[in-house]
Design a protein around this motif. Structure first.
Motif, PDB file in Angstrom:
ATOM      1  N   TYR A 164       0.887  -1.326   0.019  1.00  0.00           N
ATOM      2  CA  TYR A 164      -0.096   0.102  -0.166  1.00  0.00           C
ATOM      3  C   TYR A 164       0.975   1.474  -0.179  1.00  0.00           C
ATOM      4  CZ  TYR A 164      -4.178  -2.456   0.226  1.00  0.00           C
ATOM      5  OH  TYR A 164      -5.190  -3.536  -0.272  1.00  0.00           O
ATOM      6  N   TYR A 208       0.081   4.974  -1.355  1.00  0.00           N
ATOM      7  CA  TYR A 208       0.571   6.266  -0.787  1.00  0.00           C
ATOM      8  C   TYR A 208       1.697   6.948  -1.582  1.00  0.00           C
ATOM      9  CZ  TYR A 208      -2.158   5.207   3.289  1.00  0.00           C
ATOM     10  OH  TYR A 208      -3.245   4.907   4.233  1.00  0.00           O
ATOM     11  N   PRO A 255       1.682   7.059  -4.974  1.00  0.00           N
ATOM     12  CA  PRO A 255       0.959   7.682  -5.938  1.00  0.00           C
ATOM     13  C   PRO A 255       0.315   8.941  -5.473  1.00  0.00           C
ATOM     14  CG  PRO A 255       0.636   5.398  -6.388  1.00  0.00           C
ATOM     15  CD  PRO A 255       1.522   5.660  -4.953  1.00  0.00           C
ATOM     16  N   MET A 256      -0.145   9.020  -4.216  1.00  0.00           N
ATOM     17  CA  MET A 256      -0.942  10.062  -3.538  1.00  0.00           C
ATOM     18  C   MET A 256       0.020  11.297  -3.732  1.00  0.00           C
ATOM     19  SD  MET A 256      -3.171   8.872  -0.347  1.00  0.00           S
ATOM     20  CE  MET A 256      -3.791   7.323  -0.112  1.00  0.00           C
ATOM     21  N   ILE A 316       0.645  13.208  -6.762  1.00  0.00           N
ATOM     22  CA  ILE A 316      -0.414  14.120  -7.358  1.00  0.00           C
ATOM     23  C   ILE A 316       0.482  15.462  -7.685  1.00  0.00           C
ATOM     24  CG2 ILE A 316      -1.917  15.929  -6.310  1.00  0.00           C
ATOM     25  CD1 ILE A 316      -3.206  13.598  -4.977  1.00  0.00           C
ATOM     26  N   ARG A 361     -16.833   8.230  -9.189  1.00  0.00           N
ATOM     27  CA  ARG A 361     -16.079   7.166  -9.624  1.00  0.00           C
ATOM     28  C   ARG A 361     -17.057   6.448 -10.697  1.00  0.00           C
ATOM     29  NH1 ARG A 361     -13.569   4.210  -4.442  1.00  0.00           N
ATOM     30  NH2 ARG A 361     -12.599   6.177  -3.767  1.00  0.00           N
ATOM     31  N   GLY A 383      -7.483  13.617 -12.690  1.00  0.00           N
ATOM     32  CA  GLY A 383      -7.515  12.585 -11.806  1.00  0.00           C
ATOM     33  C   GLY A 383      -7.567  13.159 -10.450  1.00  0.00           C
ATOM     34  N   SER A 423     -10.367  12.617  -7.351  1.00  0.00           N
ATOM     35  CA  SER A 423     -10.007  12.183  -6.162  1.00  0.00           C
ATOM     36  C   SER A 423     -10.578  13.326  -4.983  1.00  0.00           C
ATOM     37  CB  SER A 423      -8.513  12.015  -6.009  1.00  0.00           C
ATOM     38  OG  SER A 423      -8.174  10.864  -6.604  1.00  0.00           O
ATOM     39  N   PHE A 435     -13.236  12.388  -2.398  1.00  0.00           N
ATOM     40  CA  PHE A 435     -12.811  12.401  -0.713  1.00  0.00           C
ATOM     41  C   PHE A 435     -14.064  13.222  -0.038  1.00  0.00           C
ATOM     42  CE2 PHE A 435     -10.321  13.813   2.687  1.00  0.00           C
ATOM     43  CZ  PHE A 435     -10.252  12.592   3.312  1.00  0.00           C
ATOM     44  N   ILE A 474     -17.440  11.362   0.076  1.00  0.00           N
ATOM     45  CA  ILE A 474     -17.334  10.202   1.193  1.00  0.00           C
ATOM     46  C   ILE A 474     -17.221  10.703   2.659  1.00  0.00           C
ATOM     47  CG2 ILE A 474     -15.717   8.389   2.059  1.00  0.00           C
ATOM     48  CD1 ILE A 474     -15.048   7.830  -0.716  1.00  0.00           C
ATOM     49  N   PHE A 478      -6.353   1.455   9.660  1.00  0.00           N
ATOM     50  CA  PHE A 478      -6.838   2.871   9.219  1.00  0.00           C
ATOM     51  C   PHE A 478      -5.568   3.089   8.105  1.00  0.00           C
ATOM     52  CE2 PHE A 478      -6.568   7.287   8.661  1.00  0.00           C
ATOM     53  CZ  PHE A 478      -7.887   7.638   8.226  1.00  0.00           C
ATOM     54  N   PHE A 479      -4.429   2.631   8.436  1.00  0.00           N
ATOM     55  CA  PHE A 479      -3.321   2.955   7.069  1.00  0.00           C
ATOM     56  C   PHE A 479      -3.894   1.977   5.674  1.00  0.00           C
ATOM     57  CE2 PHE A 479      -0.023   0.788   4.815  1.00  0.00           C
ATOM     58  CZ  PHE A 479       0.865   1.960   4.564  1.00  0.00           C
ATOM     59  N   PHE A 480      -4.634   0.904   6.005  1.00  0.00           N
ATOM     60  CA  PHE A 480      -5.080   0.308   4.827  1.00  0.00           C
ATOM     61  C   PHE A 480      -6.270   0.844   4.416  1.00  0.00           C
ATOM     62  CE2 PHE A 480      -2.839  -3.383   6.782  1.00  0.00           C
ATOM     63  CZ  PHE A 480      -1.917  -3.459   6.130  1.00  0.00           C
ATOM     64  N   PHE A 481      -7.116   1.146   5.415  1.00  0.00           N
ATOM     65  CA  PHE A 481      -8.553   1.591   4.870  1.00  0.00           C
ATOM     66  C   PHE A 481      -8.451   3.026   3.981  1.00  0.00           C
ATOM     67  CE2 PHE A 481     -12.582   3.717   6.032  1.00  0.00           C
ATOM     68  CZ  PHE A 481     -13.389   2.909   5.432  1.00  0.00           C
ATOM     69  N   PHE A 482      -7.631   3.813   4.545  1.00  0.00           N
ATOM     70  CA  PHE A 482      -7.461   5.025   4.188  1.00  0.00           C
ATOM     71  C   PHE A 482      -7.485   5.046   2.328  1.00  0.00           C
ATOM     72  CE2 PHE A 482      -5.478   9.176   2.973  1.00  0.00           C
ATOM     73  CZ  PHE A 482      -6.250  10.011   3.338  1.00  0.00           C
ATOM     74  N   THR A 483      -6.697   3.986   2.144  1.00  0.00           N
ATOM     75  CA  THR A 483      -6.682   4.027   0.603  1.00  0.00           C
ATOM     76  C   THR A 483      -7.738   3.763  -0.174  1.00  0.00           C
ATOM     77  OG1 THR A 483      -6.005   1.608   0.562  1.00  0.00           O
ATOM     78  CG2 THR A 483      -4.087   2.803   1.128  1.00  0.00           C
ATOM     79  N   THR A 484      -8.979   3.270   0.367  1.00  0.00           N
ATOM     80  CA  THR A 484     -10.168   3.338  -0.616  1.00  0.00           C
ATOM     81  C   THR A 484     -10.675   4.652  -0.292  1.00  0.00           C
ATOM     82  OG1 THR A 484     -11.519   2.681   1.707  1.00  0.00           O
ATOM     83  CG2 THR A 484     -10.401   0.932   0.502  1.00  0.00           C
ATOM     84  N   LEU A 485     -10.450   5.651   0.520  1.00  0.00           N
ATOM     85  CA  LEU A 485     -10.876   6.844   0.546  1.00  0.00           C
ATOM     86  C   LEU A 485     -10.520   8.073  -0.293  1.00  0.00           C
ATOM     87  CD1 LEU A 485     -11.605   7.471   4.355  1.00  0.00           C
ATOM     88  CD2 LEU A 485     -13.154   6.295   2.777  1.00  0.00           C
ATOM     89  N   PHE A 486      -9.283   7.915  -0.673  1.00  0.00           N
ATOM     90  CA  PHE A 486      -8.436   8.652  -1.434  1.00  0.00           C
ATOM     91  C   PHE A 486      -7.375   8.173  -2.117  1.00  0.00           C
ATOM     92  CE2 PHE A 486      -5.249  12.091  -2.054  1.00  0.00           C
ATOM     93  CZ  PHE A 486      -6.165  13.153  -2.567  1.00  0.00           C
ATOM     94  N   SER A 487      -7.189   8.405  -3.287  1.00  0.00           N
ATOM     95  CA  SER A 487      -6.088   8.081  -4.165  1.00  0.00           C
ATOM     96  C   SER A 487      -5.467   9.026  -5.150  1.00  0.00           C
ATOM     97  CB  SER A 487      -6.527   6.916  -5.280  1.00  0.00           C
ATOM     98  OG  SER A 487      -7.124   7.338  -6.093  1.00  0.00           O
ATOM     99  N   GLY A 488      -4.195   8.994  -5.682  1.00  0.00           N
ATOM    100  CA  GLY A 488      -3.455   9.747  -6.535  1.00  0.00           C
ATOM    101  C   GLY A 488      -4.137   9.796  -7.975  1.00  0.00           C
ATOM    102  N   GLY A 489      -5.057   8.694  -8.274  1.00  0.00           N
ATOM    103  CA  GLY A 489      -5.491   8.860  -9.441  1.00  0.00           C
ATOM    104  C   GLY A 489      -4.736   8.021 -10.390  1.00  0.00           C
ATOM    105  N   VAL A 522      -8.569  -3.994   0.163  1.00  0.00           N
ATOM    106  CA  VAL A 522      -8.821  -3.919   1.504  1.00  0.00           C
ATOM    107  C   VAL A 522     -10.236  -4.385   1.777  1.00  0.00           C
ATOM    108  CG1 VAL A 522      -9.487  -1.914   2.947  1.00  0.00           C
ATOM    109  CG2 VAL A 522      -7.656  -1.683   1.195  1.00  0.00           C
TER     110      VAL A 522
END
Lengths: 305, 310
Positions: free
Chosen positions: A26, A31, A33-34, A37, A233, A277, A281, A285, A288, B128-139, B168
Motif C-alpha cells: 500500500y 501512498y 501515488p498520492m 499528485i 467514480r 484525476g 479524487s 473524498f 465520502i 486505518f493505514f489500509f482503509f484510508f487507501t479506499t477513501l483517497f487515491s492519487g488517481g 482492502v
C-alpha cells in the motif's frame, strides 16, 4: 515513553513482520501515488520524471476546465451513477422480495442462479454481446426491426440512446449481486413480525409494504449512501467496453475515468490527465466524508469511520 | 427457524386448497416477473452460443440469432485448427489466476490475522493505514507512471498479478471472519509455546477454510476476467491474458486474420469473422460457465458476510 515504544516493537515483532508485505504494497501502490499528485502541478517531461519536471502552477487544471470537458465528464459521471443507484437498487429489492415470497425451492434456485450469472463475465464479453445486439448491419435488434418492416436504428452513432442502454446494462450485470445482498437482509427479518401481520389479517401485499420494506430501510440506506460516496467514480470497464473510442458518443457517455485514460494513453497529455484525476479524487473524498457524516447521524454503528 | 416458519405458512395455504385472492395475484406477479428477469439474464448468453454455431452467411444476411437456423461449426473448427495464440492466452490467464490467487490468499489472510489479534495494540492504526487507501487515491496517472517508469513492470507478468493481489475489502471480510474464532484457541496455543506465525499457519488457516474459499474465488474471478491491467501494461503478445486477447480480436478483424495466418492457416476465402468472434467468446467464458454451478454458493456466502458487516 521511548523505551515503551522499543519494548512494544520487540513484543509485536512477529505481527509487524506479517504486516510488512501489505504495508509495502500500500505504500508503493497507494501512498506514493498520492504524493505523485504533484504531477498535476507540473509540466511533465520524461527526462525529469515525477520529481524533476518543472512546476507550472494551476495550468493543467485551467486547461482541463477551459477545454469544456470537465463539466461534461463530471456531469455524466454523477448522473450515470445516480441513475444506476436508483434503478439497480429498486430492481434488486423487487427481485429479492419476490424470490423470498414465491414458493418452490427449485424455482428459486434456478432464478437466483440465472440472475447472478451476468456478474461472472468480463466487461469485454458484455461489450461483445452488446455489439451483437445493437450494431447497425447485423445486430439482432435491427434484424428484428427490419423483419417487422421498421426502420433500423443506428445506435452506435446516436448519443441519445446511450443513457438508457448503459442503465440497462448496469442493471443487467448487477442484478444478481444486489438481489443476493437484499435477500440476505430479508431472510434475517424476525418472523414474529410476519406472524403478527398474519394474525392482524394483513394480505401479502400489505405484509410486504408494512413489514418487509420498512425492515429493509437500514440496509437500503447504507447501501445507497455507500454508493453515493462513490458517485464520482465511473465504472471504467463498462464504459470502455460498451463505448470504446467511439467519439461520436462521448457527449453522453464520457465519464471522468474514460477521459483520464484517453488523455493519458491516447493523447499522452500527462499533466492534464493527472489534474483531472486529482479533481476526481478530491471531489470523491469530499463526497465520502459528507456521506459518512450522514451515516453517522443516522446510525453511529454503521458509519465507515 | 425463520425460513421454516414462512414455509409452513405457505404449505398450509397449499394443502388447504383455498388460496386467497391476494396470494393468487401475488403468485402471478412473482412467478411472472422472476421468469422474465431470469430469461432476460440468460438470453444474451444464448445469443453468443447460437451465433457461434451459425453460418457466416446467415449472420450477415439475417443478423445474430437466438436459435441457429443455419447450423455450422466452421468457426470452432477454424479456432481449434490453429489454436496457438488462444492456447498461449489461456496459459497466461491460468498461470496468473493460480499464482495471483494463492499469493493473494496468503497475503490477505496473514495481514488480516495480525489485524484481528486483540493483544496487538497497534492494529487499529494499521487498519486505518489500509482503509484510508479506499477513501483517497492519487488517481490513475501517478500510479501508472510509477509502475511503468519507476518499477519497470511493463510487459512483465508482475503487472498482471501485483495490482490485484491485495484488496482492502477482502482484508476487512477476512478480519471479521477471524474475529469470530474464539480467542481461547489462540490463548491455549500460546501457553503451549507456539509462536504467532505458527498459530497463524497451523491453527488459524485450517479454521478459515470457508472464508479462504470465498475470497479465493473472488480473487480467481477477478484475475480470470482481468483485461484492464493488460490494456495498460502489456503489449507483448506472448503475455496477453485471455480476456485482453479476446478484446483485441473482437475489435480487430485484421488482427484475427493475421493470427490465423501466423498459425499457418492459408486464408484464401473470407474468414467467418462474426461467428469466429462468438466462438472465441464462448471459449474464453466457458470455464467460468462450467464452474459456475459449483462455486456460486461461495460467492453468495461472501456477499452475506459482507452484508452483515456493512
Amino acid at each position: 515513553m521511548r523505551s515503551g515504544f522499543w519494548h512494544d516493537l520487540r513484543k509485536y515483532k512477529m505481527f509487524l513482520l506479517m504486516l510488512t508485505p501489505a504495508v509495502i504494497f500500500y505504500l508503493l501502490f497507494a501512498y506514493i501515488p498520492m504524493a505523485g499528485i504533484i504531477i498535476a502541478f507540473k509540466r511533465y517531461d520524461y527526462a525529469g520524471g515525477i520529481f524533476g519536471s518543472a512546476w507550472n502552477g494551476w495550468d493543467n487544471f485551467r486547461f482541463f476546465f477551459d477545454s469544456g470537458n470537465a463539466w461534461q465528464v463530471t456531469r455524466n459521471t454523477a448522473l450515470y451513477n445516480i441513475a444506476f443507484i436508483v434503478v439497480n437498487n429498486a430492481l434488486q429489492i423487487f427481485a429479492a422480495i419476490l424470490l423470498f415470497e414465491v414458493g418452490g425451492k427449485w424455482f428459486r434456485k434456478i432464478v437466483q442462479s440465472a440472475l447472478f450469472l451476468p456478474y461472472f463475465i468480463s466487461w469485454v464479453v458484455v461489450g461483445a454481446i452488446a455489439y451483437n445486439l445493437l450494431n447497425y448491419d447485423i445486430g439482432t435488434v435491427n434484424a428484428l426491426l427490419r423483419g417487422l418492416g421498421l426502420e433500423p436504428v443506428d445506435i452506435y452513432n446516436t448519443p441519445a440512446y446511450w443513457p438508457f442502454l448503459l442503465v440497462l446494462v448496469s442493471a443487467w450485470k448487477g442484478l444478481g449481486y444486489g438481489t443476493v445482498m437484499y435477500l440476505a437482509a430479508i431472510t434475517s427479518i424476525d418472523t414474529e413480525m410476519y406472524e403478527a401481520a398474519e394474525i392482524d389479517g394483513a394480505n401479502i401485499f400489505q405484509r410486504i409494504l408494512k413489514v418487509t420494506i420498512p425492515n429493509l430501510y437500514p440496509t437500503i440506506i447504507i447501501l445507497v449512501l455507500l454508493a453515493v460516496g462513490n458517485i464520482f467514480r465511473g465504472d471504467f470497464g463498462m464504459f470502455y467496453n460498451m463505448v470504446g473510442n467511439n467519439g461520436v458518443l462521448f457527449s453522453s457517455t464520457d465519464v471522468i475515468d474514460t477521459f483520464v485514460f484517453r488523455s493519458l494513453i491516447t493523447s499522452n497529455d500527462i499533466g492534464m490527465s493527472a489534474a483531472a484525476g486529482v479533481f476526481q479524487s478530491v471531489l470523491g473524498f469530499a463526497t465520502i466524508m459528507a456521506v459518512n457524516y450522514a451515516v453517522r447521524r443516522y446510525d453511529k454503528d454503521r458509519a465507515l469511520f | 427457524m425463520s425460513a421454516t416458519e414462512v414455509n409452513l405458512d405457505k404449505s398450509f395455504a397449499k394443502t388447504s386448497g383455498v388460496k386467497k385472492t391476494d396470494q393468487k395475484i401475488f403468485a402471478a406477479i412473482g412467478y411472472g416477473s422472476l421468469t422474465i428477469m431470469a430469461v432476460l439474464c440468460l438470453l444474451p448468453f444464448l445469443l453468443v452460443v447460437s451465433s457461434s454455431l451459425t453460418s457466416e452467411n446467415k449472420i450477415i444476411t439475417a443478423g445474430y440469432q437466438f436459435i441457429p437456423t443455419d447450423f455450422s461449426a466452421e468457426a470452432y473448427s477454424i479456432l481449434f485448427k490453429y489454436p496457438a495464440e488462444m492456447i498461449q492466452a489461456y496459459l497466461v490467464t491460468i498461470g496468473v489466476t493460480i499464482g495471483g490467487t494463492l499469493l493473494g490468499l496468503f497475503l490477505t489472510s496473514m495481514t488480516s490475522y495480525a489485524l484481528s489479534r486483540r493483544d496487538f495494540k497497534w492494529r487499529n492504526g494499521f487498519s486505518f493505514f489500509f482503509f484510508f487507501t479506499t477513501l483517497f487515491s492519487g488517481g490513475l496517472v501517478p500510479w501508472y507512471l510509477l509502475i511503468v517508469n519507476y518499477l519497470h513492470m511493463k510487459d512483465t507478468v508482475l503487472a498482471l498479478i501485483v495490482p490485484l493481489v491485495l484488496n482492502v475489502f477482502y482484508i476487512i471480510v477476512m478480519k471479521s471472519f477471524l474475529g469470530g474464532i474464539p480467542e481461547a484457541i489462540v490463548e491455549s496455543a500460546k501457553i503451549d509455546g507456539a509462536g504467532d506465525f505458527r498459530i497463524y499457519a497451523q491453527l488459524i488457516l485450517p479454521l478459515s477454510k470457508p472464508a479462504l474459499a470465498t475470497i479465493g474465488l473472488f480473487l480467481a474471478l477477478a484475475y480470470w476476467n482481468d483485461w484492464y491491467n493488460a490494456l495498460l501494461f502489456v503489449s507483448d503478445e506472448k503475455l496477453m491474458p485471455l480476456q485482453y486477447y479476446l478484446y483485441k480480436m473482437l475489435g480487430n478483424m485484421d488482427g484475427m486474420r493475421k493470427a490465423m495466418m501466423g498459425a499457418g492457416a492459408v486464408v484464401t476465402t473470407a474468414l467467418p469473422t462474426e461467428s469466429l468472434k462468438m466462438a472465441m467468446t464462448v471459449v474464453a467464458t466457458g470455464p467460468i460457465l462450467l464452474a459456475y454451478p459449483f462455486v456460486q454458493r461461495y460467492f453468495v456466502q461472501g456477499l452475506t458476510i459482507g452484508a452483515v458487516k456493512g
